[in-house]
Design a protein around this motif. Sequence first.
Motif, PDB file in Angstrom:
ATOM      1  N   LEU A   1       0.645  -1.171  -0.011  1.00 34.09           N
ATOM      2  CA  LEU A   1       0.120   0.068   0.072  1.00 34.09           C
ATOM      3  C   LEU A   1       0.934   1.284   0.031  1.00 34.09           C
ATOM      4  O   LEU A   1       0.626   2.270  -0.511  1.00 34.09           O
ATOM      5  N   ALA A   2       2.125   1.143   0.552  1.00 31.80           N
ATOM      6  CA  ALA A   2       2.899   2.433   0.781  1.00 31.80           C
ATOM      7  C   ALA A   2       3.246   3.131  -0.623  1.00 31.80           C
ATOM      8  O   ALA A   2       3.123   4.374  -0.749  1.00 31.80           O
ATOM      9  N   VAL A   3       3.535   2.241  -1.765  1.00 29.70           N
ATOM     10  CA  VAL A   3       4.034   2.834  -2.828  1.00 29.70           C
ATOM     11  C   VAL A   3       2.964   3.729  -3.584  1.00 29.70           C
ATOM     12  O   VAL A   3       2.915   4.879  -4.057  1.00 29.70           O
ATOM     13  N   PRO A   4       1.898   2.980  -3.887  1.00 31.43           N
ATOM     14  CA  PRO A   4       0.649   3.795  -4.490  1.00 31.43           C
ATOM     15  C   PRO A   4       0.420   4.917  -3.693  1.00 31.43           C
ATOM     16  O   PRO A   4      -0.308   5.885  -3.892  1.00 31.43           O
ATOM     17  N   ALA A   5       0.142   4.666  -2.277  1.00 33.91           N
ATOM     18  CA  ALA A   5      -0.382   5.870  -1.478  1.00 33.91           C
ATOM     19  C   ALA A   5       0.610   7.053  -1.792  1.00 33.91           C
ATOM     20  O   ALA A   5       0.079   8.333  -1.724  1.00 33.91           O
ATOM     21  N   ALA A   6       2.036   6.633  -1.641  1.00 35.67           N
ATOM     22  CA  ALA A   6       2.615   7.788  -1.744  1.00 35.67           C
ATOM     23  C   ALA A   6       2.593   8.572  -3.017  1.00 35.67           C
ATOM     24  O   ALA A   6       2.591   9.712  -3.179  1.00 35.67           O
ATOM     25  N   ALA A   7       2.552   7.700  -4.264  1.00 41.43           N
ATOM     26  CA  ALA A   7       2.278   8.134  -5.417  1.00 41.43           C
ATOM     27  C   ALA A   7       0.965   8.936  -5.421  1.00 41.43           C
ATOM     28  O   ALA A   7       1.098  10.304  -6.234  1.00 41.43           O
ATOM     29  N   THR A   8      -0.067   8.546  -4.914  1.00 40.98           N
ATOM     30  CA  THR A   8      -1.287   8.988  -4.980  1.00 40.98           C
ATOM     31  C   THR A   8      -1.288  10.623  -4.315  1.00 40.98           C
ATOM     32  O   THR A   8      -1.675  11.653  -4.941  1.00 40.98           O
ATOM     33  N   LEU A   9      -0.628  10.653  -3.200  1.00 45.14           N
ATOM     34  CA  LEU A   9      -0.563  11.838  -2.481  1.00 45.14           C
ATOM     35  C   LEU A   9       0.229  12.851  -3.268  1.00 45.14           C
ATOM     36  O   LEU A   9      -0.129  13.956  -3.387  1.00 45.14           O
ATOM     37  N   ALA A  10       1.432  12.339  -3.702  1.00 44.85           N
ATOM     38  CA  ALA A  10       2.201  13.448  -4.559  1.00 44.85           C
ATOM     39  C   ALA A  10       1.514  13.798  -6.126  1.00 44.85           C
ATOM     40  O   ALA A  10       1.592  15.030  -6.155  1.00 44.85           O
ATOM     41  N   ALA A  11       1.096  12.818  -6.417  1.00 41.90           N
ATOM     42  CA  ALA A  11       0.131  13.228  -7.766  1.00 41.90           C
ATOM     43  C   ALA A  11      -0.813  13.967  -7.654  1.00 41.90           C
ATOM     44  O   ALA A  11      -1.022  15.187  -8.325  1.00 41.90           O
ATOM     45  N   THR A  12      -1.833  13.876  -6.644  1.00 40.97           N
ATOM     46  CA  THR A  12      -3.101  14.607  -6.349  1.00 40.97           C
ATOM     47  C   THR A  12      -2.748  15.810  -5.780  1.00 40.97           C
ATOM     48  O   THR A  12      -3.535  16.866  -6.045  1.00 40.97           O
ATOM     49  N   SER A  13      -1.786  15.998  -4.922  1.00 46.08           N
ATOM     50  CA  SER A  13      -1.426  17.161  -4.378  1.00 46.08           C
ATOM     51  C   SER A  13      -0.855  18.322  -5.341  1.00 46.08           C
ATOM     52  O   SER A  13      -1.264  19.457  -5.429  1.00 46.08           O
ATOM     53  N   LEU A  14       0.076  17.565  -6.546  1.00 45.01           N
ATOM     54  CA  LEU A  14       0.460  18.635  -7.297  1.00 45.01           C
ATOM     55  C   LEU A  14      -0.767  18.959  -8.293  1.00 45.01           C
ATOM     56  O   LEU A  14      -0.796  20.320  -8.699  1.00 45.01           O
ATOM     57  N   LEU A  15      -1.545  18.042  -8.681  1.00 39.22           N
ATOM     58  CA  LEU A  15      -2.784  18.603  -9.489  1.00 39.22           C
ATOM     59  C   LEU A  15      -3.585  19.529  -8.803  1.00 39.22           C
ATOM     60  O   LEU A  15      -4.237  20.615  -9.666  1.00 39.22           O
ATOM     61  N   ALA A  16      -3.915  19.298  -7.611  1.00 40.36           N
ATOM     62  CA  ALA A  16      -4.728  20.202  -6.733  1.00 40.36           C
ATOM     63  C   ALA A  16      -4.050  21.616  -6.677  1.00 40.36           C
ATOM     64  O   ALA A  16      -4.759  22.681  -6.831  1.00 40.36           O
ATOM     65  N   ALA A  17      -2.906  21.512  -6.397  1.00 39.53           N
ATOM     66  CA  ALA A  17      -2.035  22.875  -6.394  1.00 39.53           C
ATOM     67  C   ALA A  17      -2.180  23.489  -7.631  1.00 39.53           C
ATOM     68  O   ALA A  17      -2.251  24.926  -7.704  1.00 39.53           O
TER      69      ALA A  17
ATOM     70  N   PRO B   1      -6.951  20.712  -0.352  1.00 37.95           N
ATOM     71  CA  PRO B   1      -6.851  19.349  -0.013  1.00 37.95           C
ATOM     72  C   PRO B   1      -8.003  18.483   0.040  1.00 37.95           C
ATOM     73  O   PRO B   1      -7.557  16.982   0.105  1.00 37.95           O
ATOM     74  N   ALA B   2      -8.990  18.741  -0.356  1.00 35.52           N
ATOM     75  CA  ALA B   2     -10.313  17.859  -0.388  1.00 35.52           C
ATOM     76  C   ALA B   2     -10.074  16.763  -1.437  1.00 35.52           C
ATOM     77  O   ALA B   2     -10.231  15.565  -1.021  1.00 35.52           O
ATOM     78  N   PRO B   3      -9.644  17.236  -2.825  1.00 37.03           N
ATOM     79  CA  PRO B   3      -9.507  15.925  -3.726  1.00 37.03           C
ATOM     80  C   PRO B   3      -8.213  15.048  -3.165  1.00 37.03           C
ATOM     81  O   PRO B   3      -8.458  13.823  -3.721  1.00 37.03           O
ATOM     82  N   VAL B   4      -7.272  15.589  -2.793  1.00 36.12           N
ATOM     83  CA  VAL B   4      -6.233  14.777  -2.150  1.00 36.12           C
ATOM     84  C   VAL B   4      -6.786  13.682  -1.156  1.00 36.12           C
ATOM     85  O   VAL B   4      -6.285  12.497  -1.465  1.00 36.12           O
ATOM     86  N   ALA B   5      -7.366  14.246  -0.338  1.00 37.86           N
ATOM     87  CA  ALA B   5      -7.916  13.319   0.953  1.00 37.86           C
ATOM     88  C   ALA B   5      -9.029  12.254   0.237  1.00 37.86           C
ATOM     89  O   ALA B   5      -8.715  11.193   0.776  1.00 37.86           O
ATOM     90  N   LEU B   6      -9.749  12.858  -0.598  1.00 40.23           N
ATOM     91  CA  LEU B   6     -10.506  11.849  -1.432  1.00 40.23           C
ATOM     92  C   LEU B   6      -9.868  10.866  -2.124  1.00 40.23           C
ATOM     93  O   LEU B   6     -10.392   9.446  -2.020  1.00 40.23           O
ATOM     94  N   SER B   7      -9.012  11.136  -2.709  1.00 43.59           N
ATOM     95  CA  SER B   7      -8.072  10.177  -3.533  1.00 43.59           C
ATOM     96  C   SER B   7      -7.473   9.064  -2.499  1.00 43.59           C
ATOM     97  O   SER B   7      -7.385   7.910  -3.018  1.00 43.59           O
ATOM     98  N   LEU B   8      -6.849   9.526  -1.610  1.00 45.88           N
ATOM     99  CA  LEU B   8      -6.367   8.610  -0.579  1.00 45.88           C
ATOM    100  C   LEU B   8      -7.570   7.610  -0.144  1.00 45.88           C
ATOM    101  O   LEU B   8      -7.181   6.499   0.178  1.00 45.88           O
TER     102      LEU B   8
END
Length: 293
Positions: free
Chosen positions: A148-164, A194-201
């Motif tokens: 779970l760690a690798v896709p979770a880290a990738a999800t956090l990084a990708a969605t944070s960038l897109l939301a920003a 931060p809402a879409p980032v949290a929802l993606s996680l």
Amino acid sequence: MSTGTLSRPGTRAGLGPLWLAWRRRRTALLTGGVLILALAGYIAYQRTGMVDLIRDRNLAGCRLWYPECHGVRLSSDNGRPTPLGQAFAELNSYRTALLYTGRLLLVIPAVIGTFIGAPLVARELESGTAKLVWSQSTGRTRWLLATLAVPAAATLAATSLLAALFTWWWWPVRGMVFDEVSWVTTVPFEVAGPAPVALSLLSLVLGTAFGLLLRRTVPAMACTLALTVGAMYGLRRLRPHLVPPLTTTVNLGADYHPISHFWPMQWIQAGICLAVAAALAAFCLWWIRRRRA
């Protein structure tokens, strides 16, 4: 697959499961990274043109739905657009691009949960690969955390960038081409901050939980998609009940707009999603310890 696969020469033994998780998903992760960089370039291009137009045509402080700007009407008496009206028509084209991009980003949480989270564990259990890993040097809990760690880290990084990036694009025209009270709207609220980032996680962990429970990839994907869409709809209906009606305005000179609950609502929704995601992650860890091989 052998123990040597989990602990490559030159890597620490403790990093073996993480390295394996990265190795098995690096193609998808790298492809996603390329697509995100392409989208980032598109957003930067669109925003640069939009901001230049606002500066060069003196549109700052104007509103798209008002008939005039800085005392100048957008259309002449015969109905033809003035030069200022033409500038606003061009600005509206940027608004259209922003809206379509936002609608595209809306599907990302569901895509992450359905196509990454659900198969993440279900496929391993369905094919029997997980049993092989458990029989070697990696325990169930450690395997699940590494998986779970690798896709979770990738999800956090990708969605944070897109939301920003989307927030950076939308922010200069938040009161010009969008209603300032934008926490009740789908775009930009559900793709900025931060809402879409949290929802993606949450969607990712939700897919993992369904994979553990159902142990079949396709049913887990279907359930994840349905519940993620349901969560998005439920959060959208819940928002108006979390904040009182907005009736106050504030005059900031040229920037006159209603007081917005946008950011408080962003953090409230993000907190709800993260709390549920943490509870689901704890459930997954408990379940993997107690279930039979």
